[in-house]
Scaffold this motif. Structure first.
Motif, PDB file in Angstrom:
ATOM      1  N   MET A   1      10.358  -8.271   7.005  1.00 18.21           N
ATOM      2  CA  MET A   1       9.600  -8.186   5.740  1.00 18.21           C
ATOM      3  C   MET A   1       8.398  -7.256   5.914  1.00 18.21           C
ATOM      4  SD  MET A   1       9.617  -9.726   2.652  1.00 18.21           S
ATOM      5  CE  MET A   1       8.243 -10.770   2.204  1.00 18.21           C
ATOM      6  N   ALA A   2       8.227  -6.304   4.995  1.00 20.88           N
ATOM      7  CA  ALA A   2       7.093  -5.391   5.082  1.00 20.88           C
ATOM      8  C   ALA A   2       5.807  -6.101   4.656  1.00 20.88           C
ATOM      9  CB  ALA A   2       7.335  -4.202   4.163  1.00 20.88           C
ATOM     10  N   TYR A   3       4.723  -5.712   5.293  1.00 22.55           N
ATOM     11  CA  TYR A   3       3.415  -6.223   4.868  1.00 22.55           C
ATOM     12  C   TYR A   3       3.051  -5.536   3.555  1.00 22.55           C
ATOM     13  CZ  TYR A   3      -1.666  -6.477   4.585  1.00 22.55           C
ATOM     14  OH  TYR A   3      -2.949  -6.660   4.143  1.00 22.55           O
ATOM     15  N   GLU A   4       2.764  -6.325   2.522  1.00 23.30           N
ATOM     16  CA  GLU A   4       2.340  -5.766   1.244  1.00 23.30           C
ATOM     17  C   GLU A   4       0.847  -6.060   1.081  1.00 23.30           C
ATOM     18  OE1 GLU A   4       3.969  -3.791  -0.563  1.00 23.30           O
ATOM     19  OE2 GLU A   4       6.038  -4.116   0.039  1.00 23.30           O
ATOM     20  N   PRO A   5       0.031  -5.018   0.954  1.00 20.71           N
ATOM     21  CA  PRO A   5      -1.425  -5.228   0.907  1.00 20.71           C
ATOM     22  C   PRO A   5      -1.867  -5.884  -0.399  1.00 20.71           C
ATOM     23  CG  PRO A   5      -0.883  -2.970   0.379  1.00 20.71           C
ATOM     24  CD  PRO A   5       0.413  -3.625   0.755  1.00 20.71           C
ATOM     25  N   PRO A   6      -2.941  -6.705  -0.349  1.00 19.15           N
ATOM     26  CA  PRO A   6      -3.512  -7.205  -1.594  1.00 19.15           C
ATOM     27  C   PRO A   6      -4.121  -6.051  -2.394  1.00 19.15           C
ATOM     28  CG  PRO A   6      -4.863  -7.870   0.281  1.00 19.15           C
ATOM     29  CD  PRO A   6      -3.658  -7.167   0.842  1.00 19.15           C
ATOM     30  N   GLN A   7      -4.258  -6.265  -3.695  1.00 18.27           N
ATOM     31  CA  GLN A   7      -4.736  -5.185  -4.572  1.00 18.27           C
ATOM     32  C   GLN A   7      -6.106  -4.652  -4.138  1.00 18.27           C
ATOM     33  OE1 GLN A   7      -2.574  -3.900  -6.810  1.00 18.27           O
ATOM     34  NE2 GLN A   7      -4.097  -2.270  -7.032  1.00 18.27           N
ATOM     35  N   LEU A   8      -6.976  -5.561  -3.603  1.00 18.02           N
ATOM     36  CA  LEU A   8      -8.310  -5.118  -3.181  1.00 18.02           C
ATOM     37  C   LEU A   8      -8.203  -4.083  -2.057  1.00 18.02           C
ATOM     38  CD1 LEU A   8     -11.388  -5.412  -3.436  1.00 18.02           C
ATOM     39  CD2 LEU A   8     -11.271  -7.261  -1.736  1.00 18.02           C
ATOM     40  N   GLU A   9      -7.285  -4.338  -1.099  1.00 13.69           N
ATOM     41  CA  GLU A   9      -7.092  -3.393   0.019  1.00 13.69           C
ATOM     42  C   GLU A   9      -6.609  -2.038  -0.529  1.00 13.69           C
ATOM     43  OE1 GLU A   9      -4.713  -5.013   3.220  1.00 13.69           O
ATOM     44  OE2 GLU A   9      -4.475  -3.017   4.127  1.00 13.69           O
ATOM     45  N   VAL A  10      -5.765  -2.096  -1.534  1.00 17.23           N
ATOM     46  CA  VAL A  10      -5.269  -0.865  -2.147  1.00 17.23           C
ATOM     47  C   VAL A  10      -6.432  -0.090  -2.772  1.00 17.23           C
ATOM     48  CG1 VAL A  10      -3.837   0.059  -4.017  1.00 17.23           C
ATOM     49  CG2 VAL A  10      -2.946  -1.751  -2.543  1.00 17.23           C
ATOM     50  N   TYR A  11      -7.290  -0.787  -3.542  1.00 17.11           N
ATOM     51  CA  TYR A  11      -8.416  -0.106  -4.190  1.00 17.11           C
ATOM     52  C   TYR A  11      -9.343   0.515  -3.150  1.00 17.11           C
ATOM     53  CZ  TYR A  11      -7.255  -2.421  -8.635  1.00 17.11           C
ATOM     54  OH  TYR A  11      -6.632  -2.838  -9.772  1.00 17.11           O
ATOM     55  N   ILE A  12      -9.623  -0.240  -2.065  1.00 16.77           N
ATOM     56  CA  ILE A  12     -10.527   0.271  -1.026  1.00 16.77           C
ATOM     57  C   ILE A  12      -9.937   1.537  -0.394  1.00 16.77           C
ATOM     58  CG2 ILE A  12     -11.543  -0.230   1.254  1.00 16.77           C
ATOM     59  CD1 ILE A  12     -11.790  -3.194   0.276  1.00 16.77           C
ATOM     60  N   ASN A  13      -8.641   1.491  -0.107  1.00 21.55           N
ATOM     61  CA  ASN A  13      -7.987   2.655   0.500  1.00 21.55           C
ATOM     62  C   ASN A  13      -7.965   3.850  -0.431  1.00 21.55           C
ATOM     63  OD1 ASN A  13      -6.352   2.716   3.230  1.00 21.55           O
ATOM     64  ND2 ASN A  13      -6.721   0.600   2.609  1.00 21.55           N
ATOM     65  N   GLN A  14      -7.707   3.588  -1.713  1.00 24.95           N
ATOM     66  CA  GLN A  14      -7.674   4.703  -2.669  1.00 24.95           C
ATOM     67  C   GLN A  14      -9.057   5.331  -2.768  1.00 24.95           C
ATOM     68  OE1 GLN A  14      -6.017   2.463  -5.953  1.00 24.95           O
ATOM     69  NE2 GLN A  14      -4.143   3.671  -5.892  1.00 24.95           N
ATOM     70  N   PHE A  15     -10.092   4.470  -2.787  1.00 26.65           N
ATOM     71  CA  PHE A  15     -11.465   4.973  -2.849  1.00 26.65           C
ATOM     72  C   PHE A  15     -11.774   5.779  -1.580  1.00 26.65           C
ATOM     73  CE2 PHE A  15     -16.005   4.342  -1.816  1.00 26.65           C
ATOM     74  CZ  PHE A  15     -16.565   4.987  -2.912  1.00 26.65           C
ATOM     75  N   ALA A  16     -11.391   5.205  -0.417  1.00 26.95           N
ATOM     76  CA  ALA A  16     -11.654   5.878   0.864  1.00 26.95           C
ATOM     77  C   ALA A  16     -10.978   7.243   0.911  1.00 26.95           C
ATOM     78  CB  ALA A  16     -11.165   4.997   2.022  1.00 26.95           C
ATOM     79  N   ALA A  47      -1.650   5.150   1.119  1.00 23.84           N
ATOM     80  CA  ALA A  47      -2.183   5.469  -0.208  1.00 23.84           C
ATOM     81  C   ALA A  47      -1.987   6.943  -0.563  1.00 23.84           C
ATOM     82  CB  ALA A  47      -3.656   5.105  -0.263  1.00 23.84           C
ATOM     83  N   GLY A  48      -1.580   7.754   0.421  1.00 28.34           N
ATOM     84  CA  GLY A  48      -1.300   9.167   0.125  1.00 28.34           C
ATOM     85  C   GLY A  48      -2.444  10.111   0.442  1.00 28.34           C
ATOM     86  N   GLY A  49      -3.421   9.661   1.232  1.00 26.70           N
ATOM     87  CA  GLY A  49      -4.570  10.514   1.577  1.00 26.70           C
ATOM     88  C   GLY A  49      -4.149  11.804   2.278  1.00 26.70           C
ATOM     89  N   PRO A  50      -3.651  11.721   3.529  1.00 22.34           N
ATOM     90  CA  PRO A  50      -3.192  12.949   4.184  1.00 22.34           C
ATOM     91  C   PRO A  50      -2.049  13.625   3.410  1.00 22.34           C
ATOM     92  CG  PRO A  50      -3.499  11.207   5.813  1.00 22.34           C
ATOM     93  CD  PRO A  50      -3.671  10.576   4.453  1.00 22.34           C
ATOM     94  N   GLN A  72       6.388  -1.293  -0.560  1.00 17.66           N
ATOM     95  CA  GLN A  72       6.561  -0.882  -1.963  1.00 17.66           C
ATOM     96  C   GLN A  72       5.206  -0.575  -2.606  1.00 17.66           C
ATOM     97  OE1 GLN A  72       9.736  -0.875  -4.059  1.00 17.66           O
ATOM     98  NE2 GLN A  72       8.219   0.501  -4.942  1.00 17.66           N
ATOM     99  N   ARG A  73       4.218  -1.407  -2.288  1.00 22.89           N
ATOM    100  CA  ARG A  73       2.912  -1.230  -2.935  1.00 22.89           C
ATOM    101  C   ARG A  73       2.238   0.069  -2.502  1.00 22.89           C
ATOM    102  NH1 ARG A  73      -0.866  -6.365  -4.074  1.00 22.89           N
ATOM    103  NH2 ARG A  73       0.063  -6.322  -6.121  1.00 22.89           N
ATOM    104  N   TRP A  74       2.315   0.358  -1.175  1.00 20.14           N
ATOM    105  CA  TRP A  74       1.724   1.624  -0.714  1.00 20.14           C
ATOM    106  C   TRP A  74       2.514   2.807  -1.264  1.00 20.14           C
ATOM    107  CZ3 TRP A  74      -2.959   1.321   0.123  1.00 20.14           C
ATOM    108  CH2 TRP A  74      -3.573   0.418   0.981  1.00 20.14           C
ATOM    109  N   MET A  75       3.814   2.640  -1.342  1.00 21.74           N
ATOM    110  CA  MET A  75       4.632   3.750  -1.855  1.00 21.74           C
ATOM    111  C   MET A  75       4.289   4.037  -3.318  1.00 21.74           C
ATOM    112  SD  MET A  75       8.121   5.102  -0.910  1.00 21.74           S
ATOM    113  CE  MET A  75       7.046   6.088   0.096  1.00 21.74           C
ATOM    114  N   ASP A  76       4.089   2.988  -4.108  1.00 20.42           N
ATOM    115  CA  ASP A  76       3.703   3.178  -5.515  1.00 20.42           C
ATOM    116  C   ASP A  76       2.380   3.933  -5.601  1.00 20.42           C
ATOM    117  OD1 ASP A  76       5.956   1.822  -6.248  1.00 20.42           O
ATOM    118  OD2 ASP A  76       4.943  -0.070  -6.701  1.00 20.42           O
TER     119      ASP A  76
END
Ligand code: SAM
Length: 186
Positions: A1-16, A47-50, A72-76
Motif C-alpha cells: 500500500m502506498a503512503y498517501e499524505p494528509p492534505q496539510l502535508e500536500v499544501y506544505i509541499n506545494q508551498f515549499a 508535488a512536482g517541484g523538480p 495517487q495524491r502526489w500524482m494528482d
C-alpha cells in the motif's frame, strides 16, 4: 500500500516547491545539464517541484518528461503543477510493473525518494530504473543517508544492474540530514 499524505502535508509541499525549496530543486535540475531535447524520467515526482523545472527546460527543445510516483495524491498534485506542459506523461505505481519502454530515457532523476522505499525493494527498483535508461544514459540522485555505507549500498545495486559510478559527493541541503549526490552511467 502506498503512503498517501494528509492534505496539510500536500499544501506544505506545494508551498515549499513554489518558495523556499525552489532554489534546491533548481540546483538539482541544473546538475542534470539538460540541453532540452532529452527524454527524462523523474522517479518519485511528488508535488512536482523538480519536475516542473525539468518540463520547462525540455519544452524549449522538444524533450519529454515522464513522472512516476506510487501515490495517487502526489500524482494528482504533480499533474496540477505541470498542467501547462504537453511534453509530460504520468505513471502511477511500482516502476517494475509499469508499462514504460526499456532503453528509452537519456536521464533518470531521483530527488529525495529512495529513503521512502523499504530496503528490501531497492534491488528491484534499481534494476528497473537502470533498464529504462538508454546505453550511455545518466542517473542523478540526491538522497539523505544515515552514513556513507548506505550510499555505497545504493551504488552497488546500480552497479549490479550494469551501471558505473561517475561520482558521489556530499551536498548541503538545509533541513536535511547528511545528503549525498551521485551520478551513475549505463
Ligand atoms: C520526499 S518526496 C520527493 C518528491 C520530489 N522528488 C521532490 O523532491 O519534491 C518522495 C516521493 O517519492 C514517492 N515514492 C515513494 N515510494 C515510491 C515508489 N516505490 N515508487 C515511486 N515513487 C515513490 C512518494 O510518493 C513521494 O511523492
Amino acid at each position: 500500500m502506498a503512503y498517501e499524505p494528509p492534505q496539510l502535508e500536500v499544501y506544505i509541499n506545494q508551498f515549499a516547491a513554489k518558495t523556499f525549496a525552489k532554489p534546491y530543486h533548481r540546483e538539482f535540475v541544473n546538475i542534470l545539464n539538460l540541453k532540452g531535447h532529452e527524454r527524462v524520467l523523474d522517479y518519485g515526482s511528488g508535488a512536482g517541484g523538480p519536475a516542473s523545472l525539468i518540463a520547462k527546460t525540455l519544452k524549449k527543445g522538444n524533450g519529454f518528461l515522464t513522472c512516476v510516483d506510487i501515490s495517487q495524491r502526489w500524482m494528482d498534485c504533480a499533474k496540477k503543477m505541470l498542467s501547462k506542459y504537453e511534453n509530460v506523461d504520468f505513471y502511477l505505481g511500482h516502476i517494475a510493473k509499469l508499462d514504460i519502454k526499456d532503453n528509452s530515457y537519456d536521464i533518470v532523476g531521483i530527488h529525495f525518494v529512495i529513503h521512502d522505499i523499504p530496503a528490501e525493494s531497492w534491488p528491484e527498483v534499481t534494476s528497473s530504473l537502470a533498464s529504462k535508461l538508454k546505453t550511455g544514459g545518466l542517473l542523478y540522485m540526491r538522497e539523505p543517508v544515515s552514513d556513507i555505507q548506505q550510499a555505497e549500498n545504493m551504488m552497488s545495486l546500480f552497479e549490479r544492474a550494469g551501471m558505473q559510478r561517475v561520482y558521489v559527493k556530499d551536498v548541503k541541503v538545509p533541513l536535511s540530514s547528511r545528503t549525498i549526490e551521485m551520478c551513475m552511467k549505463k
